[in-house]
Design a protein around this motif. Sequence first.
Motif, PDB file in Angstrom:
ATOM      1  N   GLY A 126      22.896 -70.101  64.577  1.00 35.85           N
ATOM      2  CA  GLY A 126      21.482 -69.423  64.651  1.00 35.85           C
ATOM      3  C   GLY A 126      21.515 -68.403  63.970  1.00 35.85           C
ATOM      4  N   ARG A 127      20.334 -67.827  63.863  1.00 38.35           N
ATOM      5  CA  ARG A 127      19.759 -66.504  63.508  1.00 38.35           C
ATOM      6  C   ARG A 127      20.050 -65.403  64.205  1.00 38.35           C
ATOM      7  NH1 ARG A 127      13.736 -67.972  61.050  1.00 38.35           N
ATOM      8  NH2 ARG A 127      14.322 -69.737  59.567  1.00 38.35           N
ATOM      9  N   ASP A 129      22.058 -66.504  59.197  1.00 37.94           N
ATOM     10  CA  ASP A 129      21.343 -67.654  59.614  1.00 37.94           C
ATOM     11  C   ASP A 129      22.648 -68.781  59.493  1.00 37.94           C
ATOM     12  OD1 ASP A 129      19.803 -69.728  60.312  1.00 37.94           O
ATOM     13  OD2 ASP A 129      18.522 -69.706  58.720  1.00 37.94           O
TER      14      ASP A 129
END
Length: 199
Positions: free
Chosen positions: A119-120, A114
């Motif tokens: 982002g993830r 993350d």
Amino acid sequence: MTQRQGKPMAEPQVDGWEGILAPNERILWQGRPRGGLGFGPGALIALPFGLAFSGFALFWMVLASGAGGLFWMFGLIHFTAGLAVALGPILFPAWRRRHTWYTLTDRRAFIATDMPLRGRRLDSYDLRATTRLSLVPGPPATIHFATRSQRGRNGTRAVPVGFERIEDGDRVYRLMRDLRASSAESPPAHSTQTEQPTP
């Protein structure tokens, strides 16, 4: 993930894994890499080169400042670039590990990240009979079980992928070795990458 670093899971935590795990797939272990700075071979090579580059730029700026004006500020670009070369291989991996989680199931290894701005991301790697396991003893220990291609200035090279700097590496390595042995009749290993919320 709420599981404490490198601790065995008496009751596997499946919250957030809906739609990710296959039917009857069980979580065997979850953990995180140890924090702190690490000095790999790449960092040891880049550190003296980057410091020498920054030192030369600093020396040039001192000389240029004696002539007056703001011409010396052009050296800041080279000074900053030298520091990035010297400290990047040390600081960036440590920063990346702070945003990384590991999960081992009875079929696959997961690496979740993350990262700010990126982002993830959730990468999964099947554990098959053909999977090559490599243990770098610790503590903390590192287990490599896949590779990925990375482009560099001299072309593309294979970079090892795995669980880095984990506390109970010996136990996790034995688990993975047993899983590999039990999959002797399975198809060759492959990896998948999916965008999913971090468990």
